[in-house]
Scaffold this motif. Structure first.
Motif, PDB file in Angstrom:
ATOM      1  N   ILE A 113      -6.554  17.760 -11.534  1.00 43.45           N
ATOM      2  CA  ILE A 113      -7.921  18.090 -11.972  1.00 43.45           C
ATOM      3  C   ILE A 113      -8.030  19.577 -12.305  1.00 43.45           C
ATOM      4  CG2 ILE A 113     -10.356  18.130 -11.280  1.00 43.45           C
ATOM      5  CD1 ILE A 113      -9.753  15.642  -9.551  1.00 43.45           C
ATOM      6  N   ALA A 114      -7.403  20.408 -11.470  1.00 43.23           N
ATOM      7  CA  ALA A 114      -7.454  21.853 -11.722  1.00 43.23           C
ATOM      8  C   ALA A 114      -6.823  22.201 -13.069  1.00 43.23           C
ATOM      9  CB  ALA A 114      -6.769  22.617 -10.601  1.00 43.23           C
ATOM     10  N   ALA A 115      -5.916  21.361 -13.530  1.00 38.28           N
ATOM     11  CA  ALA A 115      -5.290  21.599 -14.837  1.00 38.28           C
ATOM     12  C   ALA A 115      -6.295  21.471 -15.979  1.00 38.28           C
ATOM     13  CB  ALA A 115      -4.138  20.625 -15.054  1.00 38.28           C
ATOM     14  N   GLY A 116      -7.434  20.832 -15.684  1.00 35.31           N
ATOM     15  CA  GLY A 116      -8.460  20.708 -16.713  1.00 35.31           C
ATOM     16  C   GLY A 116      -8.721  19.268 -17.125  1.00 35.31           C
ATOM     17  N   MET A 161     -14.364  15.894  -6.322  1.00 32.89           N
ATOM     18  CA  MET A 161     -13.625  16.964  -6.996  1.00 32.89           C
ATOM     19  C   MET A 161     -14.182  17.245  -8.396  1.00 32.89           C
ATOM     20  SD  MET A 161      -9.704  16.289  -5.929  1.00 32.89           S
ATOM     21  CE  MET A 161      -9.257  15.891  -4.240  1.00 32.89           C
ATOM     22  N   ASN A 175      -5.694  17.168  -6.814  1.00 40.24           N
ATOM     23  CA  ASN A 175      -6.293  18.493  -6.993  1.00 40.24           C
ATOM     24  C   ASN A 175      -5.638  19.239  -8.154  1.00 40.24           C
ATOM     25  OD1 ASN A 175      -8.339  19.945  -5.129  1.00 40.24           O
ATOM     26  ND2 ASN A 175      -7.268  18.573  -3.730  1.00 40.24           N
ATOM     27  N   ALA A 176      -4.311  19.258  -8.152  1.00 43.18           N
ATOM     28  CA  ALA A 176      -3.578  19.984  -9.192  1.00 43.18           C
ATOM     29  C   ALA A 176      -3.896  19.399 -10.566  1.00 43.18           C
ATOM     30  CB  ALA A 176      -2.083  19.926  -8.920  1.00 43.18           C
TER      31      ALA A 176
END
Lengths: 603, 603
Positions: free
Chosen positions: B233-236, B255, B230-231
């Motif tokens: 992917i959330a980073a971009g 995700m 998650n982290a």
């Protein structure tokens, strides 16, 4: 495309999202126990947990993983047990002006229905006040959470040389608009004859949009799916809402064009093609949903994108497929799929909690992670917008309309005269070019109520004393009295129709005084009035009030004898010079097949 | 994203396409009577006719519409009766260096297999010669029609502080690279611990890419699909090829991450997850196909993306779905779906004519409408590239390796010593940190052929006399003689392994003289040599010649006693400090769990 519609650009907050996802910093919001509508995989996933920070999804807990590690003392925790969490709905093509309110007030109306983003073409305001007006209209939108993404109008005026409009937009203007932070593409390129004919300005507007790496939306109305449509798409126009047949939709999809399937207030296309589209089994990745035009009463009574989704599902569409159309597909249509349209890490936290996937009633709506609507009510207030004078003083008639103004003088003896008349059939957008006899009295051509031949006039309201006005006849409305409106596509000049000059004069005077709108007059009395002082198109009142006023004027139409559905819409396009056959602009009759002016008297 | 990979930008040629579509101007090429693989609708459409102009599709005739109106006297007419027309295949993640040839020569190898575009990460050259080297490598590519879209390497060095590399790349360098016309995204962010740990440079490289509105490709190897993923992917980071289990793939898709399903030369992941992925019934819109690494012999013998498609279909994938993965999905992954990836009006005319949808043998390949390969042969020639000296003089050892150089001196009496050894198991990328006894003679630690304990040394080849080299031991290869190679991930220092110092010295000398490559030596004789003078990674010869040399060295490995599959690959990653457990860099042993250096002697 980079978009300015997220609270924080991902490159400014990715470090924080990383920490929140790992539980090293608390989230702003955690939504627990939702049934996730996964539009990337086409699934519904039980017990999803979503942590939000900086307006974006930081963490998506699935397969039994909670988001509890993201909860701190100040985290807003939302229990979504029993609710579906879907990405916020987006309308892929809308003219907000049709809702007769400003964008902020419109937002207050539609956000509670799950709409979190709109791709809006301010075509009507553009015709009245140009790109400056369009820009001003969207400044209002910055006060509300709705993502009001602008596609500036490409066709102002809609047709060159047959009417006088308030503005004109050229390729160089579009080039400038492409630098504005809220512009995401080009508004519907209605001038498909210009594209097919290689007109510099039409092609140039598309070119400027392509140079800016943005999407060009289209408007290709003719039932042709071969050379013309190919040329139109090859020009760079990548989305279209003007389909009426299943084969129109499928042809566009095969040619790589996004289709904006439409279910608006007046144009209810979904039933006409969606069942066949689904039956064909084609991939729907390029299908989006739109309303195009959504009247205030539709919003108040039936909703917005939730209504479109309801209809899609009623027509047999799988609900997750329908939601894909209203979310990820729309985002991708505008090159924004990496920013919005799915509930996945890093994306904007635009989320709707739904009671079911049949009625699509929104329990809660989040935009950029902020709770903005609940149980049908917006949680933000919209103060009246301080419109600049030039947006609210657009009734520049240059004359005081009296009964005398409406007398159509001819050099003919008393008796009858053969005149050109616009023939209207209920529910049709096409007008018919017919010839009828009307009475001549004292050198004046008269309306003939018994024969349902009304007088109709269009006044230039943009150029003051220099403006010209025109007179014609129309059949099909069957009213006694007069109606006037400044919503008259696309120049939005003042349109006045009636069976007697006195009521017509009163109707025109009433709108001249209130800054534009719609009015119904009978026997010297105003039956109903919708004031639309902003550009003569939009109210400054709340959408519920406007809806109520609109319903009163609809009742007035009926009371005056009209049995037609949506007579206001139909009247409003008697001046629309880009649709066949005969239209009346402020310069007179236009043959909309040849684009030649036509005289009032036949023969 | 705007791309520089089409012959003419659409905004420069849309007027011409409009005319061609309508038959007002002749097309450059017309392809008739093809069975169109429509990746936008997931259909195969009989008798499709495609007119091409300015390198783009101008007209797509379906439903019995021919493109005959687009044919002029100079139009090249292609009869595709009996063939399928699919969009050109794209490899969504590839290191061209693994093919041991330059990009232009690589193009000559892969284009006849239907590959029209690659998203290439010059990670290996980047480690040797930095971004300047990567840029130089892709200048070579401009001479050929293949669309060589660059994703500059993000992780140079792969791990900080444990080895000496030829270069280092920082966020500011990435910011500059994002302005290059052939850069379309960021190369695989292998430093996932850096992302999860919030390292400025790792996050900064992602930020610079996002600011440029380009895609960030990933490399998340651990079997974890919750907080860390998650982290990440959330980073971009929006695409990843490092999945090994079906659940890894599905978690990423849910995700919102694109998955680059891999079937390369060494990493054959498709069978490990594709059947389960298909059985799950999830939407595959975010699935792409890639090879990651494709050896020259694979290209020559088995092909490229056609081979991957063949495998996908063999595993039960619907062929149109598989082609979507290799075309439109890949284009969309890199924000290029409006430019390429489908045979639709306005898009680049990258087209493959296929005999069937099972073997995917390419009869003809068109790039930007130009016929570039036919029946397995490229129709373009690749002259040797004039590499600058700094790209071909990268063996900067700073010493003349002799047998003496390889003697590992210790202050111990004759007998045995307990040493740390890298334990290799066939087909595994992980090495094991084991302790073994080796002979000590005259104060020198010796290899032990009978116990399959070989000596292994890594020489800094980038810093000359200032460079340091290291010594260690390895078990699992079972050879007699010595092997050396400059393809040693990721610093690509000189790696030498053997059971005797004399052969090791000859192997090292041979590569020092030829500019790098691979060599096999036994009993004072060079058994096989692959010269790779460009950065010690790539040949200047034709791919067929390189493949032949590679097969000879593979035979040499066998003759020397090795029974392991792909021993060259396995040897090449004994120095890869980002994969567990124990690795040897030029500075010595690295514990790849703690990222601490470890001594040679155990206890």
């Amino acid at each position: 495309m980079i978009n300015a519609f997220c609270k924080v650009p991902l490159w400014e907050c990715n470090g924080k999202l990383v920490r929140v996802a790992q539980g090293q910093e608390p989230a702003d919001v955690v939504i627990r126990h939702a049934k996730l509508v996964s539009v990337t995989t086409h699934e519904v996933l039980e017990n999803a947990n979503i942590a939000i920070s900086c307006g974006r999804v930081a963490y998506l807990g699935l397969d039994g993983h909670t988001a509890d590690h993201c909860i701190g003392p100040d985290t807003q925790v939302v229990d979504a047990t029993g609710y579906y969490a879907a990405p916020g709905f987006m309308d892929s093509h809308i003219h907000v002006e049709s809702s007769m309110v400003g964008v902020a007030e419109y937002a207050r109306g539609v956000v509670p229905h799950g709409t979190t983003g709109i791709f809006a073409d301010p075509h009507e305001v553009g015709n009245v006040r140009g790109l400056a007006g369009a820009r001003c209209m969207f400044e209002d939108a910055r006060r509300v959470p709705l993502k009001a993404m602008m596609t500036p109008p490409s066709c102002v005026p809609a047709v060159q040389g047959v009417e006088d409009t308030g503005s004109a937009i050229f390729a160089k203007d579009i080039a400038e608009a492409m630098t504005w932070d809220n512009v995401v593409g080009l508004g519907e390129m209605m001038n498909f004859p210009g594209i097919l004919g290689g007109e510099d300005n039409a092609l140039g507007e598309v070119q400027e949009t392509l140079k800016a790496d943005k999407a060009v939306t289209g408007h290709y109305t003719i039932p042709e799916t071969d050379r013309g449509l190919n040329a139109y798409i090859a020009a760079g126009i990548s989305a279209d809402h003007e389909c009426s047949r299943p084969e129109d939709v499928i042809a566009r999809l095969r040619m790589g064009m996004y289709v904006q399937l439409r279910f608006g207030s007046a144009w209810l296309n979904l039933p006409g093609y969606l069942p066949q589209l689904l039956a064909s089994g084609v991939d729907t990745r390029l299908c989006t949903l739109c309303t195009d035009d959504c009247h205030p009463d539709t919003i108040v009574r039936d909703g917005h994108m939730d209504r479109v989704l309801r209809e899609a599902v009623r027509l047999g569409c799988d609900p997750v497929t329908a939601i894909q159309m209203a979310t990820i597909n729309t985002a991708e249509c505008f090159h924004l799929g990496h920013e919005m349209g799915s509930i996945t890490p890093g994306k904007c936290a635009d989320i709707v909690l739904l009671e079911d996937l049949r009625d699509f009633r929104a329990h809660q709506v989040f935009i950029d992670g902020q709770l903005v609507a609940q149980d049908g009510r917006a949680l933000f207030e919209v103060e009246p917008y301080q419109w600049p004078d030039w947006m609210t003083h657009t009734m520049n008639l240059g004359l005081e309309p009296t009964a005398e103004t409406f007398k159509t003088r001819v050099d003919l003896p008393d008796g009858t005269a053969r005149v050109r008349v616009m023939g209207i059939l209920p529910g049709e957008t096409i007008t018919h070019d017919v010839v009828r006899e009307v009475p001549v009295r004292d050198g004046v051509l008269c309306a003939d109520h018994d024969a349902d031949i009304l007088k109709i006039c269009v006044f230039d309201r943009h150029h003051g004393a220099e403006g010209v006005h025109s007179q014609g006849f129309v059949t099909g409305f069957g009213i006694h009295g007069a109606l006037a409106q400044t919503v008259s596509h696309d120049a939005h000049n003042l349109l006045v129709m009636g069976d007697n000059d006195e009521d017509m004069a009163l109707a025109a005077q009433t709108l001249a005084q209130c800054g534009g709108g719609e009015v119904a007059v009978q026997d010297g009395r105003v039956l109903a009035l919708v004031e639309l002082p902003v550009c003569g198109l939009m109210s400054t009142e709340r959408v519920e009030v406007v809806a109520e006023k609109v319903s009163r004027i609809e009742q007035a139409w009926k009371d005056m004898g009209c049995t037609m559905p949506s007579p206001f819409m139909t009247m409003g396009i008697t001046s629309l010079a880009c649709v066949p056959e005969l239209r009346l602009t402020n310069r007179g009759y236009v043959n909309c097949l040849s684009f030649q002016m036509e005289p009032l008297l036949a023969d």
